[in-house]
Write an enzyme that holds these catalytic residues in place. Structure first.
Site, PDB file in Angstrom:
ATOM      1  N   LYS A 152      48.464  39.409  55.494  1.00 57.77           N
ATOM      2  CA  LYS A 152      48.059  39.558  56.160  1.00 57.77           C
ATOM      3  C   LYS A 152      45.902  40.003  56.301  1.00 57.77           C
ATOM      4  CE  LYS A 152      45.504  43.597  55.115  1.00 57.77           C
ATOM      5  NZ  LYS A 152      44.735  43.356  54.382  1.00 57.77           N
ATOM      6  N   TYR A 237      45.204  47.149  59.785  1.00 54.85           N
ATOM      7  CA  TYR A 237      45.803  48.286  60.477  1.00 54.85           C
ATOM      8  C   TYR A 237      46.040  48.996  61.521  1.00 54.85           C
ATOM      9  CZ  TYR A 237      47.577  47.391  55.338  1.00 54.85           C
ATOM     10  OH  TYR A 237      47.744  46.550  54.431  1.00 54.85           O
TER      11      TYR A 237
HETATM   12  P1  NAD Z   1      41.426  38.866  45.200  1.00 53.72           P
HETATM   13  O1  NAD Z   1      40.083  37.951  45.197  1.00 53.72           O
HETATM   14  O2  NAD Z   1      41.689  39.477  44.200  1.00 53.72           O
HETATM   15  O3  NAD Z   1      43.059  37.157  44.396  1.00 53.72           O
HETATM   16  C1  NAD Z   1      42.896  36.681  45.832  1.00 53.72           C
HETATM   17  C2  NAD Z   1      43.463  35.558  44.493  1.00 53.72           C
HETATM   18  O4  NAD Z   1      43.019  33.995  44.665  1.00 53.72           O
HETATM   19  C3  NAD Z   1      42.915  35.328  42.793  1.00 53.72           C
HETATM   20  O5  NAD Z   1      43.293  35.387  42.263  1.00 53.72           O
HETATM   21  C4  NAD Z   1      42.676  33.816  43.787  1.00 53.72           C
HETATM   22  O6  NAD Z   1      42.122  33.308  42.517  1.00 53.72           O
HETATM   23  C5  NAD Z   1      42.666  33.103  44.502  1.00 53.72           C
HETATM   24  N1  NAD Z   1      41.877  32.471  44.489  1.00 53.72           N
HETATM   25  C6  NAD Z   1      42.080  30.547  45.268  1.00 53.72           C
HETATM   26  N2  NAD Z   1      41.527  30.100  45.862  1.00 53.72           N
HETATM   27  C7  NAD Z   1      40.287  30.950  45.719  1.00 53.72           C
HETATM   28  C8  NAD Z   1      38.890  30.632  46.104  1.00 53.72           C
HETATM   29  N3  NAD Z   1      38.411  29.842  46.509  1.00 53.72           N
HETATM   30  N4  NAD Z   1      38.306  31.580  46.234  1.00 53.72           N
HETATM   31  C9  NAD Z   1      39.079  32.966  46.048  1.00 53.72           C
HETATM   32  N5  NAD Z   1      39.969  33.083  45.495  1.00 53.72           N
HETATM   33  C10 NAD Z   1      40.517  32.039  45.532  1.00 53.72           C
HETATM   34  O7  NAD Z   1      42.237  39.680  46.157  1.00 53.72           O
HETATM   35  P2  NAD Z   1      43.183  39.876  46.896  1.00 53.72           P
HETATM   36  O8  NAD Z   1      43.103  41.904  46.947  1.00 53.72           O
HETATM   37  O9  NAD Z   1      44.678  40.449  46.206  1.00 53.72           O
HETATM   38  O10 NAD Z   1      43.779  39.499  48.763  1.00 53.72           O
HETATM   39  C11 NAD Z   1      44.916  38.607  48.956  1.00 53.72           C
HETATM   40  C12 NAD Z   1      45.534  38.246  49.977  1.00 53.72           C
HETATM   41  O11 NAD Z   1      46.549  40.155  50.305  1.00 53.72           O
HETATM   42  C13 NAD Z   1      44.117  38.811  51.677  1.00 53.72           C
HETATM   43  O12 NAD Z   1      45.077  38.216  52.230  1.00 53.72           O
HETATM   44  C14 NAD Z   1      43.955  40.328  51.650  1.00 53.72           C
HETATM   45  O13 NAD Z   1      43.985  40.459  52.407  1.00 53.72           O
HETATM   46  C15 NAD Z   1      45.553  40.688  51.287  1.00 53.72           C
HETATM   47  N6  NAD Z   1      45.984  42.474  50.719  1.00 53.72           N
HETATM   48  C16 NAD Z   1      47.426  43.306  50.986  1.00 53.72           C
HETATM   49  C17 NAD Z   1      47.139  44.045  50.845  1.00 53.72           C
HETATM   50  C18 NAD Z   1      48.205  44.790  51.829  1.00 53.72           C
HETATM   51  O14 NAD Z   1      48.114  45.699  51.651  1.00 53.72           O
HETATM   52  N7  NAD Z   1      49.525  43.903  52.593  1.00 53.72           N
HETATM   53  C19 NAD Z   1      46.521  44.429  49.812  1.00 53.72           C
HETATM   54  C20 NAD Z   1      45.283  44.205  48.995  1.00 53.72           C
HETATM   55  C21 NAD Z   1      45.210  42.735  49.700  1.00 53.72           C
END
Ligand code: NAD
Length: 385
Positions: A152, A237
């Site tokens: 999401k 949420y």
């Molecule tokens: P994050 O920044 O920690 O991780 C993102 C990942 O994408 C990294 O491994 C990064 O290297 C990679 N990536 C690849 N290309 C990229 C670019 N061009 N720029 C930046 N990163 C790049 O983010 P996250 O917290 O893991 O979030 C990722 C997704 O998961 C989002 O859509 C977020 O909304 C969702 N999320 C959902 C929940 C939930 O409870 N359902 C919780 C956290 C995150």
């Protein structure tokens, strides 16, 4: 939004003629229900439908959520397992291969990703990338012939969502959104309390989610990658909460941006905002989302009482109470319950329930856009089709 609040515990209580007011069973009572208690961790997990058969999941993007929540959860799941990874960082690939015993043949980067089509070990691709990248990777995963779970918010625009839905339909594959709370027992209980009018019709919902964000350089603060600020990230949420407690779709929205206290950090996205929905029944909701202050609460005032979850949206344990007493439910690992729930239906060859699919993701992205439009114009936006 009509979800599926029903669970076998309630059916069991009904069969005994026990009313909905009985909300506090000792947790051990759940052991014979759809959950089984793990004695070591004390957590409950969803009972499996096909013991021994697990779908292979490949995680795309090994950032915070994959590393800290999804991969550990996949060590507890009954219906799926961590089979592969897609990452642009070779050092992460090495670390994950060792830690989770992932064969080299199941490791891809963003260029080789499409070759996943030939990999029989991988049934489901789980897209865990920044929001602006969801569309591309969901479409490519569908074209590779895999079922898809997408985090999401589903995407940044309704058009992107529609492309993702169409790609999965064309490939005859299913698309689920990362709405983990739809498999979380406390959340399912408040869905039931609201939608079944256990305390009478819902009149008012207060549904808010926010936190203090850290790193000023993260993609979440860039509109091109996140689509917006806290509304896109955790405000979704609060939207979900108002929808699943009422079981209705909003007919209008008004919204306001709060003044920015750190205009440099929040030059591209909102820092804090508020919005109000009106629902067809006459119920109204008020919500806040913020990257400047913590808030996490879902409260419903009904004709004959009230109920609430606080905390309501984080990784748990969630906590709830009603005007008649505490809400007792089994504590589960949200990510394991979500992936097991989705994969159970995939294993059983069932269509995923509407409230977890791309269509549900699209409904929320339309609302996200309407909230921004309402705040930008200062006008009430009519949401009736
Ligand atoms: P994050 O920044 O920690 O991780 C993102 C990942 O994408 C990294 O491994 C990064 O290297 C990679 N990536 C690849 N290309 C990229 C670019 N061009 N720029 C930046 N990163 C790049 O983010 P996250 O917290 O893991 O979030 C990722 C997704 O998961 C989002 O859509 C977020 O909304 C969702 N999320 C959902 C929940 C939930 O409870 N359902 C919780 C956290 C995150």
């Amino acid at each position: 939004m009509k979800n599926q609040p029903a669970n076998s515990r309630r059916d069991f209580l009904r069969s005994l003629g026990v009313g909905a007011s009985v909300l506090s069973l000792p947790l051990s009572s759940y052991a014979n229900d759809q959950y089984t208690r793990n004695e070591a961790s004390g957590l409950y997990s969803l009972n499996t439908s096909q013991p021994g058969r697990k779908l292979g999941i490949a995680l795309v993007g090994l950032g915070y959520y994959s590393k800290n929540l999804l991969a550990p959860a996949l060590q507890q799941t009954q219906n799926c397992r961590l089979a592969g990874i897609v990452t642009g960082a070779p050092e992460k690939a090495t670390e994950w291969m060792q830690k989770y015993n992932i064969p080299k043949a199941n490791v891809y980067d963003y260029k080789t990703f499409d070759r996943i089509a030939d990999n029989k070990d991988i049934d489901v691709v789980y897209v865990v990338l920044p929001n602006s990248m969801h569309e591309e990777y969901v479409v490519r995963a569908a074209q590779a012939g895999k079922h898809v779970i997408c985090e999401k918010p589903m995407a940044i625009t309704p058009k992107e969502c529609q492309n993702m839905i169409d790609a999965c339909k064309k490939a005859n594959k299913q698309l689920a959104i990362g709405y983990r709370l739809h498999y979380e027992p406390f959340t399912k209980e408040v869905m039931r309390l609201g939608q079944e009018k256990v305390f009478g019709p819902v009149k008012f919902v207060e549904s808010s989610d926010g936190f203090r964000s850290g790193d000023p350089n993260q993609w979440r603060l860039k509109k091109s990658m996140a689509g917006g600020g806290p509304l896109m990230d955790v405000g979704i949420y609060a939207i979900q909460g108002a929808r699943y407690v009422t079981g209705e779709e909003p007919v209008s929205v008004t919204a306001q941006f709060a003044p920015k206290t750190d205009p440099q950090k929040f030059k591209d996205v909102e820092e804090t905002m508020f919005w109000q929905f009106e629902f067809p029944s006459g119920a109204v909701s008020n919500s806040t989302t913020s990257y400047a202050a913590g808030v996490e609460r879902l409260y419903a005032s009904c004709e004959k009482g009230w109920f609430e979850l606080a905390p309501a949206f984080g990784y748990g344990p969630l906590k709830g109470r009603t005007s008649k007493g505490p809400i007792e439910q089994p504590v589960v690992n949200h990510q394991a319950a979500h992936m097991d729930g989705v994969c159970k239906d995939l294993l059983d060859g069932k269509k995923l329930p509407d409230h977890i699919t791309g269509e549900e993701g699209l409904r929320d992205v339309r609302l996200l856009q309407a909230i921004y439009q309402a705040a930008e114009t200062g006008k009430k936006i009519n949401l009736k089709a």
